[in-house]
Design an enzyme around this catalytic site. Structure first.
Site, PDB file in Angstrom:
ATOM      1  N   TYR A  50      33.835  42.929  36.013  1.00 18.91           N
ATOM      2  CA  TYR A  50      35.182  42.737  36.032  1.00 18.91           C
ATOM      3  C   TYR A  50      36.161  44.182  34.827  1.00 18.91           C
ATOM      4  O   TYR A  50      35.766  44.613  34.218  1.00 18.91           O
ATOM      5  CB  TYR A  50      35.968  41.778  34.941  1.00 18.91           C
ATOM      6  CG  TYR A  50      35.263  40.160  35.435  1.00 18.91           C
ATOM      7  CD1 TYR A  50      35.103  40.473  36.627  1.00 18.91           C
ATOM      8  CD2 TYR A  50      35.254  39.487  33.787  1.00 18.91           C
ATOM      9  CE1 TYR A  50      34.573  38.893  37.049  1.00 18.91           C
ATOM     10  CE2 TYR A  50      34.848  37.853  34.986  1.00 18.91           C
ATOM     11  CZ  TYR A  50      34.856  37.603  35.595  1.00 18.91           C
ATOM     12  OH  TYR A  50      34.413  36.383  36.234  1.00 18.91           O
ATOM     13  N   GLN A  82      29.113  26.932  35.043  1.00 19.23           N
ATOM     14  CA  GLN A  82      30.933  27.448  35.362  1.00 19.23           C
ATOM     15  C   GLN A  82      31.114  27.039  36.982  1.00 19.23           C
ATOM     16  O   GLN A  82      30.117  27.129  37.619  1.00 19.23           O
ATOM     17  CB  GLN A  82      30.973  28.740  34.700  1.00 19.23           C
ATOM     18  CG  GLN A  82      32.569  29.433  35.634  1.00 19.23           C
ATOM     19  CD  GLN A  82      32.565  30.924  34.927  1.00 19.23           C
ATOM     20  OE1 GLN A  82      33.698  31.517  35.076  1.00 19.23           O
ATOM     21  NE2 GLN A  82      31.698  31.022  33.283  1.00 19.23           N
TER      22      GLN A  82
END
Length: 327
Positions: free
Chosen positions: A56, A172
């Site tokens: 990220y 997730q």
């Protein structure tokens, strides 16, 4: 803020937590000062869990979290991810030597001695079936570099393969009103086995805020522009796999969920929280206003059984036929 146990671990995490993909990059222009203020606002509201990844913003979101949580390592839990800085199809990416490098890089950026939840970042099914990467994670856990590990998955099948490993403590998954497939098998099995569930993309890249029209445009550096049709990674990561104009049409049909709940954002998040198999939601944000709006989801009324049934039928009849990509 309410807290839920992360599977059968001892970690109690805020049911509304936050993801940091947006403040790292690939969601258009970001402002570091605003991002830090957003993180601080979330922490002040009782949020004690944040999800990030080494890719990220090439580590930028991890560094922002380090600044926001300095001195709070015992109180604020951080989940990060690895593998997508390399070739996810190359088994060398998951070797002990390479995973250790990824882990130590994240620890350095996070300015921590241990990662609370270390997740494989959407690896191919064959890597999960091979299983050797889990042995690598077991070793890092024994060394104290990671507390627990989990997997961020794209598909229900991948999730079920992960559940065969007793040391996987969290999954997730993409889960929202437009992506209800995990309800059939994956979520019940995870709950039965004591595996935590982090619901990512709870707002379907913003579609479920109800703020987009068919003429809405996105910056070139925003994945909602460059990955609209899955050009760079799984199409499900962008607009839940729906073609944008179709997604806008479907979101317009859901305006009723906001009645009595303030707005669609809060309602869409509330719908996820109404499922007891979910540990937490991890919406993203770029502004303090978005943080505050997401936090309000905890305060709005739950969905009635009739409303839940209506949304289940809506997904099956109106949404499911139009979702693209494996899920």
């Amino acid at each position: 803020m309410k807290y839920r146990r992360l599977g059968n671990t001892e970690l109690e995490v805020s049911e509304i937590s936050f993801g940091t993909w947006a403040i790292g990059g690939s969601w258009g222009q970001t402002d570091e000062e605003e991002a830090l203020k957003g993180l601080q606002r979330a922490i002040a509201a009782g949020v004690n869990f944040f999800d990030t990844a080494d890719v990220y913003g090439d580590g930028r979101s991890e560094e922002l979290l380090a600044k926001a949580t300095k001195g709070k390592a015992d109180d604020i839990y951080i989940a990060t991810k690895f593998c997508r800085a390399g070739d996810i199809h190359d088994f060398r990416t998951y070797s002990a030597e390479q995973v250790r490098k990824y882990c130590e890089g994240s620890l350095k950026r996070l300015q921590r001695e241990r990662i609370d939840l270390y997740q494989i970042h959407c690896p191919p099914l064959e890597v999960l079936k091979d299983g050797r990467v889990f042995e690598v994670l077991d070793q890092l856990q024994q060394e104290g570099k990671i507390r627990y590990y989990g997997v961020s998955v794209e598909t229900v099948e991948e999730g079920l393969v992960c559940l065969a490993n007793p040391n996987v403590k969290a999954l997730q998954v993409i889960f929202n009103i437009f992506r209800q497939k995990p309800l059939e098998k994956l979520l019940p099995q995870a709950k039965e086995q004591g595996v935590g569930i982090l619901a990512r993309l709870p707002l379907a890249s913003g579609l479920l805020t109800g703020k987009f029209t068919k003429t809405t445009t996105f910056a070139e550096g925003d994945h909602r522009h460059f990955n609209r049709n899955g050009e760079h990674f799984n199409v499900g990561e962008t607009f839940a796999g729906l073609e944008f104009h179709k997604g806008v049409e479907l979101s317009e049909q859901l305006e009723w969920i906001a009645n009595g709940r303030g707005n669609m954002t809060r309602a869409a998040l509330r719908w996820i929280l109404d499922h007891d198999s979910i540990t937490c939601i991890i919406p993203g944000f770029k502004t303090i206003k978005q943080v505050e709006d997401n936090l309000q989801a905890a305060m709005v009324p739950s969905f009635s059984p009739e409303e839940k049934e209506k949304l289940a039928e809506f997904y099956q009849n109106e949404v499911h036929p139009f979702i693209r990509g494996a899920y």
